[in-house]
Motif scaffolding. Structure first.
Motif, PDB file in Angstrom:
ATOM      1  N   VAL A  46      16.334   6.057  10.085  1.00  0.00           N
ATOM      2  CA  VAL A  46      16.167   5.727  11.448  1.00  0.00           C
ATOM      3  C   VAL A  46      17.185   6.559  12.220  1.00  0.00           C
ATOM      4  CG1 VAL A  46      16.764   3.631  12.881  1.00  0.00           C
ATOM      5  CG2 VAL A  46      15.768   3.358  10.582  1.00  0.00           C
ATOM      6  N   ASP A  47      16.539   7.252  13.279  1.00  0.00           N
ATOM      7  CA  ASP A  47      17.451   8.244  13.973  1.00  0.00           C
ATOM      8  C   ASP A  47      18.116   7.839  15.359  1.00  0.00           C
ATOM      9  OD1 ASP A  47      15.287   8.273  15.422  1.00  0.00           O
ATOM     10  OD2 ASP A  47      14.715  10.143  14.895  1.00  0.00           O
ATOM     11  N   ASP A  48      18.092   6.317  15.702  1.00  0.00           N
ATOM     12  CA  ASP A  48      18.333   5.990  17.214  1.00  0.00           C
ATOM     13  C   ASP A  48      20.006   5.646  17.065  1.00  0.00           C
ATOM     14  OD1 ASP A  48      18.472   3.555  16.077  1.00  0.00           O
ATOM     15  OD2 ASP A  48      17.069   2.588  17.494  1.00  0.00           O
ATOM     16  N   GLY A  49      20.428   5.611  15.874  1.00  0.00           N
ATOM     17  CA  GLY A  49      21.951   5.188  15.953  1.00  0.00           C
ATOM     18  C   GLY A  49      22.312   3.714  16.042  1.00  0.00           C
ATOM     19  N   ASP A  50      21.442   3.062  16.205  1.00  0.00           N
ATOM     20  CA  ASP A  50      21.563   1.502  16.226  1.00  0.00           C
ATOM     21  C   ASP A  50      20.925   0.749  15.337  1.00  0.00           C
ATOM     22  OD1 ASP A  50      22.745  -0.754  17.776  1.00  0.00           O
ATOM     23  OD2 ASP A  50      20.619  -1.032  18.715  1.00  0.00           O
ATOM     24  N   GLY A  51      21.879  -0.010  14.443  1.00  0.00           N
ATOM     25  CA  GLY A  51      21.387  -0.616  13.333  1.00  0.00           C
ATOM     26  C   GLY A  51      21.352   0.000  12.080  1.00  0.00           C
ATOM     27  N   PRO A  52      20.205  -0.198  11.130  1.00  0.00           N
ATOM     28  CA  PRO A  52      20.365   0.602   9.751  1.00  0.00           C
ATOM     29  C   PRO A  52      20.119   2.024   9.983  1.00  0.00           C
ATOM     30  CG  PRO A  52      18.529  -0.666  10.170  1.00  0.00           C
ATOM     31  CD  PRO A  52      19.414  -0.837  11.317  1.00  0.00           C
ATOM     32  N   ASP A  53      20.678   2.680   9.046  1.00  0.00           N
ATOM     33  CA  ASP A  53      20.405   4.145   8.952  1.00  0.00           C
ATOM     34  C   ASP A  53      19.161   4.647   8.289  1.00  0.00           C
ATOM     35  OD1 ASP A  53      23.000   5.665  10.712  1.00  0.00           O
ATOM     36  OD2 ASP A  53      23.821   4.048   9.106  1.00  0.00           O
ATOM     37  N   GLY A  54      18.954   3.824   7.294  1.00  0.00           N
ATOM     38  CA  GLY A  54      17.583   4.057   6.650  1.00  0.00           C
ATOM     39  C   GLY A  54      17.095   2.617   6.189  1.00  0.00           C
ATOM     40  N   ILE A  55      15.596   2.862   5.784  1.00  0.00           N
ATOM     41  CA  ILE A  55      14.857   1.662   5.630  1.00  0.00           C
ATOM     42  C   ILE A  55      14.092   2.364   4.507  1.00  0.00           C
ATOM     43  CG2 ILE A  55      13.140  -0.158   5.854  1.00  0.00           C
ATOM     44  CD1 ILE A  55      14.114   0.077   8.994  1.00  0.00           C
ATOM     45  N   ALA A  56      14.333   1.690   2.979  1.00  0.00           N
ATOM     46  CA  ALA A  56      13.621   1.856   1.869  1.00  0.00           C
ATOM     47  C   ALA A  56      12.464   0.900   1.743  1.00  0.00           C
ATOM     48  CB  ALA A  56      14.486   2.100   0.741  1.00  0.00           C
ATOM     49  N   GLU A  57      11.140   1.338   1.399  1.00  0.00           N
ATOM     50  CA  GLU A  57      10.140   0.513   1.028  1.00  0.00           C
ATOM     51  C   GLU A  57       9.481   0.722  -0.366  1.00  0.00           C
ATOM     52  OE1 GLU A  57       7.342   0.042   4.705  1.00  0.00           O
ATOM     53  OE2 GLU A  57       8.119   2.133   4.865  1.00  0.00           O
ATOM     54  N   LEU A  58       9.715  -0.105  -1.127  1.00  0.00           N
ATOM     55  CA  LEU A  58       9.119  -0.241  -2.674  1.00  0.00           C
ATOM     56  C   LEU A  58       8.149  -1.154  -2.775  1.00  0.00           C
ATOM     57  CD1 LEU A  58      12.770   0.254  -2.528  1.00  0.00           C
ATOM     58  CD2 LEU A  58      12.254   0.956  -4.869  1.00  0.00           C
ATOM     59  N   TRP A  59       7.051  -0.680  -3.532  1.00  0.00           N
ATOM     60  CA  TRP A  59       6.039  -1.663  -4.011  1.00  0.00           C
ATOM     61  C   TRP A  59       5.996  -1.726  -5.499  1.00  0.00           C
ATOM     62  CZ3 TRP A  59       5.821   1.630   0.295  1.00  0.00           C
ATOM     63  CH2 TRP A  59       5.474   1.147   1.274  1.00  0.00           C
ATOM     64  N   PHE A  60       5.798  -2.898  -5.719  1.00  0.00           N
ATOM     65  CA  PHE A  60       5.393  -3.380  -7.147  1.00  0.00           C
ATOM     66  C   PHE A  60       4.131  -4.247  -7.475  1.00  0.00           C
ATOM     67  CE2 PHE A  60       9.930  -1.989  -6.826  1.00  0.00           C
ATOM     68  CZ  PHE A  60      10.309  -1.262  -8.049  1.00  0.00           C
ATOM     69  N   ASP A  61       3.929  -4.358  -8.317  1.00  0.00           N
ATOM     70  CA  ASP A  61       2.651  -5.396  -8.693  1.00  0.00           C
ATOM     71  C   ASP A  61       3.004  -6.859  -8.344  1.00  0.00           C
ATOM     72  OD1 ASP A  61       0.950  -3.820  -9.187  1.00  0.00           O
ATOM     73  OD2 ASP A  61       1.428  -3.574 -11.510  1.00  0.00           O
ATOM     74  N   SER A  62       4.503  -7.275  -8.622  1.00  0.00           N
ATOM     75  CA  SER A  62       5.013  -8.731  -8.603  1.00  0.00           C
ATOM     76  C   SER A  62       6.488  -8.584  -8.223  1.00  0.00           C
ATOM     77  CB  SER A  62       4.606  -9.510  -9.695  1.00  0.00           C
ATOM     78  OG  SER A  62       5.281  -8.846 -10.769  1.00  0.00           O
ATOM     79  N   ARG A  63       6.982  -9.924  -8.202  1.00  0.00           N
ATOM     80  CA  ARG A  63       8.403  -9.925  -8.071  1.00  0.00           C
ATOM     81  C   ARG A  63       9.005  -9.705  -9.416  1.00  0.00           C
ATOM     82  NH1 ARG A  63      13.054 -11.489  -4.613  1.00  0.00           N
ATOM     83  NH2 ARG A  63      14.772 -11.078  -6.076  1.00  0.00           N
ATOM     84  N   ASP A  64       8.360 -10.254 -10.464  1.00  0.00           N
ATOM     85  CA  ASP A  64       8.787 -10.028 -11.993  1.00  0.00           C
ATOM     86  C   ASP A  64       8.829  -8.789 -12.282  1.00  0.00           C
ATOM     87  OD1 ASP A  64       9.156 -12.731 -12.097  1.00  0.00           O
ATOM     88  OD2 ASP A  64       7.168 -13.000 -13.168  1.00  0.00           O
ATOM     89  N   ALA A  65       8.010  -7.466 -11.678  1.00  0.00           N
ATOM     90  CA  ALA A  65       7.836  -6.326 -12.092  1.00  0.00           C
ATOM     91  C   ALA A  65       9.177  -5.883 -11.169  1.00  0.00           C
ATOM     92  CB  ALA A  65       6.707  -5.873 -11.472  1.00  0.00           C
ATOM     93  N   PHE A  66       9.459  -6.002 -10.084  1.00  0.00           N
ATOM     94  CA  PHE A  66      10.637  -5.580  -9.340  1.00  0.00           C
ATOM     95  C   PHE A  66      11.935  -5.980 -10.212  1.00  0.00           C
ATOM     96  CE2 PHE A  66      13.788  -6.718  -6.214  1.00  0.00           C
ATOM     97  CZ  PHE A  66      14.104  -5.708  -5.655  1.00  0.00           C
ATOM     98  N   ASP A  67      12.145  -7.268 -10.518  1.00  0.00           N
ATOM     99  CA  ASP A  67      13.094  -7.709 -10.944  1.00  0.00           C
ATOM    100  C   ASP A  67      13.489  -7.019 -12.359  1.00  0.00           C
ATOM    101  OD1 ASP A  67      14.050  -9.566  -9.099  1.00  0.00           O
ATOM    102  OD2 ASP A  67      12.997 -11.271  -9.968  1.00  0.00           O
ATOM    103  N   ALA A  68      12.247  -6.812 -13.414  1.00  0.00           N
ATOM    104  CA  ALA A  68      12.377  -6.240 -14.525  1.00  0.00           C
ATOM    105  C   ALA A  68      12.922  -4.606 -14.133  1.00  0.00           C
ATOM    106  CB  ALA A  68      11.088  -6.087 -15.090  1.00  0.00           C
ATOM    107  N   ALA A  69      12.292  -3.997 -13.447  1.00  0.00           N
ATOM    108  CA  ALA A  69      12.831  -2.488 -12.921  1.00  0.00           C
ATOM    109  C   ALA A  69      14.060  -2.409 -12.777  1.00  0.00           C
ATOM    110  CB  ALA A  69      11.885  -2.081 -11.773  1.00  0.00           C
ATOM    111  N   TYR A  70      14.740  -3.411 -11.996  1.00  0.00           N
ATOM    112  CA  TYR A  70      16.024  -3.273 -11.739  1.00  0.00           C
ATOM    113  C   TYR A  70      16.980  -3.837 -12.831  1.00  0.00           C
ATOM    114  CZ  TYR A  70      16.177  -1.517  -7.097  1.00  0.00           C
ATOM    115  OH  TYR A  70      15.682  -0.442  -6.021  1.00  0.00           O
ATOM    116  N   ALA A  71      16.349  -4.536 -14.043  1.00  0.00           N
ATOM    117  CA  ALA A  71      17.082  -4.704 -15.131  1.00  0.00           C
ATOM    118  C   ALA A  71      17.285  -3.638 -16.084  1.00  0.00           C
ATOM    119  CB  ALA A  71      16.565  -6.064 -15.917  1.00  0.00           C
ATOM    120  N   THR A  72      16.500  -2.529 -15.933  1.00  0.00           N
ATOM    121  CA  THR A  72      16.562  -1.627 -16.787  1.00  0.00           C
ATOM    122  C   THR A  72      17.596  -0.557 -16.592  1.00  0.00           C
ATOM    123  OG1 THR A  72      15.156   0.050 -15.393  1.00  0.00           O
ATOM    124  CG2 THR A  72      13.973  -1.367 -17.011  1.00  0.00           C
TER     125      THR A  72
END
Length: 125
Positions: A46-72
């Motif tokens: 984000v290059d306007d200097g107001d608010g967050p500097d970056g936004i990451a978007e990550l897609w998974f098949d499910s919330r469980d898959a997301f949680d499992a990925a971050y548990a590794t």
């Protein structure tokens, strides 16, 4: 149905935007691209200097898959990378959504380029 996590990052006050961008895109993003089960990933500066500097978007098949990925071990390294004392992150917030995956499939990391991620720049107007 799929699952999308959006992570909004704000750099530390004493860090230049260019320094944050180098760390986030060249070091952190390739690590995040190794998360098991990630279907797509996009890092937006984000290059306007107001608010967050970056936004990451990550897609998974499910919330469980997301949680499992971050548990590794990889997931723990991704989370720790943004929290270590050397990190350029002042704050991070996570927003998670169950989303329909029809009509739009996020671009997956290029399998021929280790650690490749889709990068995009956005501006709020």
């Amino acid at each position: 149905m799929g699952f999308k996590a959006m992570i909004l990052l704000t750099r530390r006050d004493d860090m230049a935007p260019e320094q944050f961008a180098r760390w986030w895109l060249d070091e952190h993003a390739p690590l995040a691209a190794q998360l098991p089960g990630v279907r797509g990933i996009r890092f937006n500066l984000v290059d306007d200097g107001d608010g967050p500097d970056g936004i990451a978007e990550l897609w998974f098949d499910s919330r469980d898959a997301f949680d499992a990925a971050y548990a590794t071990e990889v997931g723990k390294r991704v989370a720790a990378d943004a929290r270590n004392d050397e990190a350029l992150v002042k704050s991070a917030s996570r927003q998670c959504y169950s989303v329909g995956m029809t009509g739009f499939e996020p671009a997956p990391p290029d399998p021929h380029v280790p650690g490749a991620v889709v990068r995009a720049g956005i501006s709020r107007r």
